[in-house]
Scaffold this active site. Structure first.
Site, PDB file in Angstrom:
ATOM      1  N   VAL A 119       0.864  -1.173   0.000  1.00  0.00           N
ATOM      2  CA  VAL A 119       0.000   0.000   0.000  1.00  0.00           C
ATOM      3  C   VAL A 119       0.905   1.229   0.000  1.00  0.00           C
ATOM      4  O   VAL A 119       1.791   1.345   0.851  1.00  0.00           O
ATOM      5  CB  VAL A 119      -0.895   0.009   1.260  1.00  0.00           C
ATOM      6  N   CYS A 120       0.687   2.130  -0.953  1.00  0.00           N
ATOM      7  CA  CYS A 120       1.531   3.328  -1.030  1.00  0.00           C
ATOM      8  C   CYS A 120       1.402   4.132   0.266  1.00  0.00           C
ATOM      9  O   CYS A 120       0.301   4.549   0.644  1.00  0.00           O
ATOM     10  CB  CYS A 120       1.128   4.196  -2.210  1.00  0.00           C
ATOM     11  N   ILE A 121       2.517   4.367   0.916  1.00  0.00           N
ATOM     12  CA  ILE A 121       2.491   4.994   2.235  1.00  0.00           C
ATOM     13  C   ILE A 121       1.984   6.434   2.165  1.00  0.00           C
ATOM     14  O   ILE A 121       1.182   6.852   3.006  1.00  0.00           O
ATOM     15  CB  ILE A 121       3.880   4.879   2.916  1.00  0.00           C
TER      16      ILE A 121
ATOM     17  N   ALA B 242      -1.724   6.393   1.489  1.00  0.00           N
ATOM     18  CA  ALA B 242      -2.456   5.846   2.630  1.00  0.00           C
ATOM     19  C   ALA B 242      -2.544   6.853   3.768  1.00  0.00           C
ATOM     20  O   ALA B 242      -3.629   7.113   4.304  1.00  0.00           O
ATOM     21  CB  ALA B 242      -1.783   4.557   3.102  1.00  0.00           C
TER      22      ALA B 242
END
Lengths: 132, 98, 121
Positions: free
Chosen positions: A77-79, A82
């Protein structure tokens, strides 16, 4: 053959997370090596473990978790995507001084470099977008 | 070969028209999600200019979810999720219009 | 058809109506930072990202047109737009925030065949 799968659409206002899930399952059943599923944009909300649709509806978060544990697929998940949408693991929650985190097990926060890395390493890259 | 996926209804978005302006052989068109409405006879005229060698496909679970089989144009072939994966392998790259 | 670069990033959404354009630019900057050869195609409403004199502060939103010139600092030199998109929107290449290569439909269509992968935004 190696696939990198990019999910970009919202799990509630688009079909992206559901279509990508079925696609990933079909790919795995055909022996495709799924290098990584990268959740970007609105799709990061798929990794919120506090999501609870009504009992008679599909819980997409759980379906992805099941797929990850059955097939050992990386769900990244792209930090940045997110955190700006309030999806945090323990570390990010601490960093922003929140009392709780909500990243579902089986998902992992990491940087956009993971999207680039998977794209370069894969034979095919496919994006599941949302609504315009 | 390029696989072009389109996920939005032609009456709600310009995705399909935008795609059709830039799709060139060798290519496959695959309509998915709300994009499957574009495979009905009501929108057949949009595809009039499309070269015959571009195969037009539509994702079966999305078609059946919406009960669209009786409305489908003959120009389109149904593919299931396995077929979608096979098209992805057969084509070298994918452009997603959304 | 000869390959131009590893990645083609296609940006089809304008700024401020959502985060798609912003996150597409971020992906381009990241790929460039990883030294992956790439091209950027500003397609359809994506060309509104290049419009001069954007003043989104009052929305409030961060000015995305300031990010676009940064692409050059990351050595992203292949920036493409399509002449049909410019004409349909009454825009002229000299009014854009950066210098871009203007393509006709055939040339733009060819881009999809001339990159190893496409990232669609």
């Amino acid at each position: 053959m190696k696939f990198a799968i990019v999910v970009n659409g919202s799990p509630s206002s688009s079909q992206a997370a559901a279509t990508a899930l079925r696609f990933t399952e079909a790919a795995l059943h055909q022996g495709v090596d799924v290098l990584r599923v990268f959740f970007y944009g609105e799709s990061v909300l798929t990794a919120n473990r506090l999501t609870h649709p009504p009992q008679d509806e599909t819980n997409l978060t759980q379906r992805w978790q099941q797929l990850a544990s059955d097939h050992d697929v990386e769900l990244i998940v792209c930090i940045a995507a997110a955190v700006r949408r309030g999806v945090m693991d323990e570390r990010e929650a601490k960093r922003y001084e929140h009392t709780a985190d909500n990243l579902a097990d089986g998902f992992e926060l990491s940087g956009l470099g993971q999207l680039v890395d998977a794209s370069i390493g894969a034979d095919r890259v496919i994006t599941f977008g949302g609504r315009a | 070969m390029v696989l072009h996926t389109v996920n939005s209804s032609p009456t709600q978005s310009r995705c399909l028209e935008d795609c059709l302006q830039l799709i060139r052989p060798p290519a496959v068109l695959l309509l998915i999600e709300d994009g499957v409405y574009g495979a009905t006879t009501a929108h057949q005229a949009l595809l009039d200019q499309l070269p015959d060698e571009i195969s037009c496909t539509v994702l079966q679970p999305d078609v059946d979810a919406r009960g669209l089989r009786p409305l489908l144009s003959e120009r389109f072939d149904l593919v299931d999720d396995n077929g979608f994966v096979e098209l992805t392998m057969k084509c070298d790259r994918v452009q997603s219009w959304y | 058809m000869s390959q131009i670069a590893d990645l083609l990033l296609v940006l089809r959404h304008g700024p401020y109506g959502g985060l798609n354009a912003r996150e597409g630019l971020d992906a381009a900057l990241t790929a460039a930072a990883f030294e992956v050869p790439l091209s950027l195609l500003f397609l359809n409403d994506g060309i509104y990202l290049l419009q001069s004199d954007q003043q989104p502060g009052q929305l409030p939103a961060k000015d995305l047109s300031k990010t676009v010139p940064a692409l050059a600092m990351y050595d992203i030199e292949r920036l493409y737009v399509r002449s049909r998109d410019l004409e349909q929107r009454g825009m002229k290449p000299e009014q854009l925030v950066v210098e871009v290569e203007v393509l006709d439909d055939e040339q733009a269509a060819n881009l999809f065949h001339q990159h190893r992968h496409i990232l669609s935004f």
